[in-house]
Scaffold this active site. Structure first.
Site, PDB file in Angstrom:
ATOM      1  N   CYS A 139       0.797  -1.227   0.000  1.00 28.78           N
ATOM      2  CA  CYS A 139       0.000   0.000   0.000  1.00 28.78           C
ATOM      3  C   CYS A 139       0.828   1.274   0.000  1.00 28.78           C
ATOM      4  O   CYS A 139       0.262   2.371  -0.066  1.00 28.78           O
ATOM      5  CB  CYS A 139      -0.949   0.009   1.194  1.00 28.78           C
ATOM      6  SG  CYS A 139      -2.114  -1.365   1.188  1.00 28.78           S
ATOM      7  N   CYS A 459       0.419   2.611   6.629  1.00 27.21           N
ATOM      8  CA  CYS A 459       0.830   1.238   6.901  1.00 27.21           C
ATOM      9  C   CYS A 459       0.821   0.477   5.581  1.00 27.21           C
ATOM     10  O   CYS A 459       0.306   0.960   4.575  1.00 27.21           O
ATOM     11  CB  CYS A 459      -0.128   0.577   7.889  1.00 27.21           C
ATOM     12  SG  CYS A 459      -1.847   0.542   7.310  1.00 27.21           S
TER      13      CYS A 459
END
EC number: 2.3.1.155
Length: 475
Positions: A139, A459
């Protein structure tokens, strides 16, 4: 930590020692949308460093982020990336042959275009002499694309780099089973009919079972949703808190959309369809409606639902990054400086989603700043529970001392400065493209409100994380 988290989730009705420490101060995420107070302009030092190039964001754009299976479903990833690049060219009017390098992030690779950056660049009309490569870091893939661009410029290799990211969740690669793949390869190598017939006798019907893309972490065999559920339980984040935070995200995104703050969006004329001009995943609801949803991952007692999780999204983003000297020489007025950044990684089993907690104090120390210096926070919202668990971890001396080796907590971001134009829960999360959206939201917020510093954090799968300081460019 593993023992604490595991025991916490095995019996959700019993609060663990860790959970007790994080259940004292509930976080307020009122469903009522309130305008954030104007940033108080302060006289602050610049983060420019002697003998180092200033690196700036000239402009950043994205095509609308759409729910997977909607208007982009018949396209390929390079189509979306090409549209973002074309939008950046239109917005900046940068001569194509001036760009020294192009970098794109992506997570789920399309096998036909393994280097999607190169194919998108050629499709958008960039010079065939302009190198391009693709990076992947879950991500934070476009974060990696941006910081790679910073490195190329800082080292003197380039002056003008385009960084971006793309993801198309509407058409993920589904492979033949391993046995079927082996048989097809062996058949291709067979030289005689007898050899082929011999191989075919080994065929079994279960060879036809498709191999779907993995949704679980390879190292832990646990989905991110399961991890989010366990993390929320360990930090005593309730279902109500998670739903309230999700409602806040959607409500603020709708407000920002209506007021024209999502100015990084460029319209995209989808071939054979209408022009798409806005995100379609923003869905303000009510706590009553959200409460009706069942747990999505751990049943029946989990707290993570479809409403308080980010959704599968198609989209692409692109950003023009330059040395300040080159930008000014070409007549551009940059939007922001890209300053200090850091990458972190930790235990993917029990700290999978705590990247912002670990990255934030490190990047602040690197920049010589404190949380009080930050005027705008833009964090990636994978799940409501992930955001709120990070808040509690960041605001805990106990966690800082016992798990981070730090003397004191860094502190949680104040909500009035945090994701005030919505976040990934509401705007969407095309894995490879979110990082650029975060940085552009930060830059545009600083420009609008007169702030000086923004902190971007995210994250990522594998227990990784990223944080960056963005500094406003003087008006």
């Amino acid at each position: 930590m593993t023992t604490i988290l595991t025991s916490t989730f095995r019996n959700l009705s019993t609060t663990s020692k860790w959970a007790l420490r994080f259940s004292v101060r509930p976080l307020s995420c009122s469903s009522q949308v309130q305008s954030a107070p104007a940033v108080q302009t302060k006289s602050k030092k610049t983060l420019a460093k002697p003998n180092l190039k200033n690196i700036v964001v000239v402009e950043g754009v994205r095509i609308p982020f759409l729910l997977s299976g909607t208007s982009y479903k018949d396209l390929m990833p390079h189509d979306l990336a090409r549209a973002a690049l074309s939008g950046l060219l239109y917005r900046t009017n940068i001569p194509k042959d001036v760009v020294d390098y192009i970098i794109f992030g992506t997570v789920i690779q399309e096998v036909k275009t393994s280097n999607v950056a190169r194919e998108a660049a050629l499709g958008a009309g960039f010079s065939d002499k302009t190198p391009a490569h693709t990076v992947t870091m879950a991500c934070i893939s476009s974060n990696q694309a941006m910081t790679t661009a910073v490195g190329l410029i800082a080292s003197g290799q380039c002056d003008v780099v385009v960084a971006g990211g793309v993801e198309l969740m509407s058409d993920v690669p589904i492979r033949h089973s391993r046995n079927m793949r082996k048989m097809m390869l062996d058949l291709n190598k067979a030289k005689t009919l007898a050899q082929r017939l011999s191989l075919l006798t080994k065929f079994r019907l279960n060879f036809l079972s498709p191999e779907l893309p993995a949704v679980a972490e390879f190292s832990t065999n646990e989905t991110m949703g399961h991890s989010a559920d366990r993390l929320a339980a360990a930090f005593a984040v309730s279902r109500m808190e998670q739903d309230k935070y999700a409602l806040r995200s959607h409500s603020l995104a709708k407000k920002a959309q209506d007021e024209g703050h999502l100015s990084d969006i460029v319209p995209f004329k989808v071939p054979g369809k209408d022009t798409v001009s806005k995100d379609n995943g923003i869905r303000p609801s009510s706590l009553e409606q959200m409460a009706k949803l069942k747990p999505a991952f751990i049943k029946p007692y989990g707290t993570v639902t479809a409403a308080n999780s980010s959704f599968l999204t198609d989209g692409a983003s692109a950003m023009l990054i330059m040395s300040e000297d080159r930008a000014l020489a070409m007549g551009y007025k940059p939007k922001a400086y890209l300053r200090d950044f850091i990458y972190v990684s930790q235990d993917p089993k029990d700290q999978l989603l705590l990247g912002p907690t670990y990255a934030t104090p490190k990047v602040l120390e690197k920049a010589g700043l404190t949380m009080n210096d930050i005027d705008a926070f833009e964090f990636h919202e994978a799940f409501s529970g992930q955001i709120l668990a990070n808040f509690k971890a960041m605001d805990s001396d106990w966690f800082a001392q016992n798990y981070m080796g730090r003397k004191t907590k860094v502190g949680a971001p104040p909500l009035e400065k945090f994701n005030i134009w919505g976040g990934s829960l509401s705007l969407g999360h095309p894995f490879g493209a979110t990082g650029c959206r975060l940085v552009m939201a930060a830059a545009n917020r600083l420009r609008k409100d007169g702030g000086q510093y923004a902190l971007v954090a995210a994250c990522a799968a594998g227990g990784q994380g990223h944080a960056m300081i963005v500094e406003a460019y003087p008006k």
